[in-house]
Design a protein around this motif. Structure first.
Motif, short mmCIF file in Angstrom:
data_model
loop_
_atom_site.label_atom_id
_atom_site.label_comp_id
_atom_site.label_asym_id
_atom_site.label_seq_id
_atom_site.Cartn_x
_atom_site.Cartn_y
_atom_site.Cartn_z
N ARG A 198 24.03 17.09 -47.72
CA ARG A 198 23.13 15.94 -47.86
C ARG A 198 21.87 16.13 -47.03
O ARG A 198 20.76 15.79 -47.48
N THR A 199 22.02 16.68 -45.83
CA THR A 199 20.85 16.91 -44.98
C THR A 199 19.93 17.96 -45.59
O THR A 199 18.70 17.79 -45.61
N GLN A 200 20.50 19.04 -46.10
CA GLN A 200 19.68 20.09 -46.70
C GLN A 200 18.93 19.57 -47.91
O GLN A 200 17.76 19.93 -48.14
N ALA A 201 19.58 18.74 -48.71
CA ALA A 201 18.92 18.16 -49.87
C ALA A 201 17.78 17.25 -49.45
O ALA A 201 16.70 17.25 -50.06
N LEU A 202 17.98 16.46 -48.39
CA LEU A 202 16.92 15.57 -47.91
C LEU A 202 15.74 16.36 -47.37
O LEU A 202 14.57 16.04 -47.66
N VAL A 203 16.01 17.43 -46.62
CA VAL A 203 14.93 18.26 -46.08
C VAL A 203 14.15 18.91 -47.22
O VAL A 203 12.91 18.93 -47.20
N SER A 204 14.85 19.45 -48.21
CA SER A 204 14.17 20.09 -49.34
C SER A 204 13.34 19.07 -50.12
O SER A 204 12.24 19.39 -50.59
N LEU A 205 13.85 17.86 -50.26
CA LEU A 205 13.11 16.82 -50.98
C LEU A 205 11.83 16.45 -50.24
O LEU A 205 10.77 16.30 -50.87
N VAL A 206 11.89 16.33 -48.92
CA VAL A 206 10.69 16.02 -48.14
C VAL A 206 9.67 17.13 -48.28
O VAL A 206 8.47 16.88 -48.47
N ASP A 207 10.12 18.38 -48.20
CA ASP A 207 9.21 19.52 -48.38
C ASP A 207 8.54 19.48 -49.74
O ASP A 207 7.32 19.65 -49.87
N ALA A 208 9.34 19.27 -50.78
CA ALA A 208 8.80 19.28 -52.15
C ALA A 208 7.79 18.14 -52.35
O ALA A 208 6.75 18.34 -52.98
N VAL A 209 8.09 16.96 -51.81
CA VAL A 209 7.18 15.81 -51.99
C VAL A 209 5.87 16.04 -51.25
O VAL A 209 4.78 15.85 -51.82
N LEU A 210 5.94 16.47 -49.99
CA LEU A 210 4.72 16.66 -49.22
C LEU A 210 3.85 17.77 -49.79
O LEU A 210 2.64 17.61 -49.97
#
Length: 360
Positions: A198-210
């Motif tokens: 879940r943490t890795q998915a959240l980090v990847s999502l933040v990277d992709a959005v920014l």
């Protein structure tokens, strides 16, 4: 004390040797366990609605493949539609680079450029044997990756289908008094692995959005596709971020010029620095109860020892070891308390045994 240290060192060496010999089996199992932490909640929900275990697992696996296919189908049209334009711009960019090299301040003549191209061709021709060897090595690696992927899918299917029967079987196989400890450790490790995904998915999502927002503002072609690639690459430490970022910079360079590419590079570096030094260590230290420094050291050690796969597995393995050590410390403290107070009863242990007896 010296004998104990030697014994521990020998045990670690033997463990590393066994792990190296059985890595082709261990790797798919580890990957399957991590995948199961993602797929188990929907499988459990379908089973609670009365669907047979095998059917529930197949439905979830098909759904997961469908999601991946949907992402690919969403990215592919944009790439196909703009690939011709990007190819033309790439050709124009090469011409511009050649003109720039021929002008001030370098003033490289066309003869010198042709000589450099011929030298590169000669080097490639003389190294053809090494290139062919590397090609066959790459083909072998790709074949090994396909075998690992297939094995991981098969192991995932059986773990999701028969997983609930594993803990009761292990309890019976281990026997008392270790059964309750093993069950508790497995439950804690499972929870920790779920937190990691879940943490890795959240980090990847933040990277992709920014990064995606930056690409859209700068007008970089394929911005949405590059954002999706960035999200997927976030699950592959080091190489994923490097490839996704390099691809975004390359597209910006070809389509919008060097200034735009430098701005994109600055955005990617800033986001990756924020992710690597702030977001990921903080979130993983919270979800896995590991200090941020331990997270960074684990990733570095895993990448050095086993490459990309080692970097991906380093944090969950470190977290699992930390769970085992914390549980061991709890049991030592509990035994010390019982030794000081013989009449002390541990309600948590009693509850665990009661639940175990009830399950049996």
């Amino acid at each position: 004390m010296a004998v104990q240290l030697v014994a521990v060192a020998v045990a670690l060496w033997v463990l590393a040797w066994v792990l190296g010999k059985t890595w082709v089996i261990v790797l798919p199992v580890l990957l399957a366990v991590i995948v199961c932490t993602v797929l188990w909640p929907p499988v459990r929900w379908l089973r609670s609605k009365g669907l047979p275990p095998a059917a529930a697992v197949l439905a979830v696996l098909v759904m997961a493949v469908g999601v991946i296919a949907g992402v690919v189908s969403a990215v592919a049209p944009a790439i196909v539609n703009q690939s011709g334009e990007l190819a033309e711009q790439a050709t124009a960019g090469i011409v511009q680079v050649r003109d720039w090299l021929g002008g001030p301040p370098l003033n490289i003549s066309e003869a010198q450029l042709n000589s450099a191209v011929e030298a590169i061709n000669d080097t490639l021709n003389s190294s053809s044997a090494q290139i062919a060897s590397g090609l066959f090595t790459g083909v072998g690696a790709a074949t090994s990756a396909l075998v690992t992927l297939f094995t991981t899918i098969v192991v995932t299917f059986f773990l999701l289908k028969d997983g609930p029967q594993f803990v009761p079987w292990l309890r019976r196989a281990v026997g008392r008094p270790a059964a309750s400890h093993v069950a508790e450790l497995l439950e804690r490790v499972w929870s920790t692995l779920g937190g990691f995904i879940r943490t890795q998915a959240l980090v990847s999502l933040v990277d992709a959005v920014l990064i995606g927002i930056g690409l859209v503002i700068l007008g970089v072609p394929l911005a949405y596709a590059l954002a999706i690639i960035t999200f997927i690459g976030g699950f592959v430490p080091i190489v994923g971020a490097f490839v996704a970022g390099g691809l975004a910079v390359l597209v910006a360079l070809v389509a919008n010029g060097p200034v735009n590419a430098l701005i994109v590079l600055g955005i990617i570096l800033a986001v990756q620095q924020f992710e690597g030094n702030v977001l990921q260590p903080w979130l993983q230290s919270k979800s896995m109860k590991l200090h941020a420094v331990l997270v960074l050291l684990a990733v570095t050690l895993g990448a050095t020892a086993f490459g990309v796969i080692g970097a991906f597995l380093a944090v969950p393995v470190a977290a699992a070891l930390a769970v085992v050590l914390r549980y061991y410390d709890e049991q030592v403290s509990l035994q010390a308390t019982e030794a000081d107070d013989p009449d002390h009863d541990d309600p948590e242990s009693a509850g665990t045994v009661f639940q175990e007896e009830k399950a049996e």
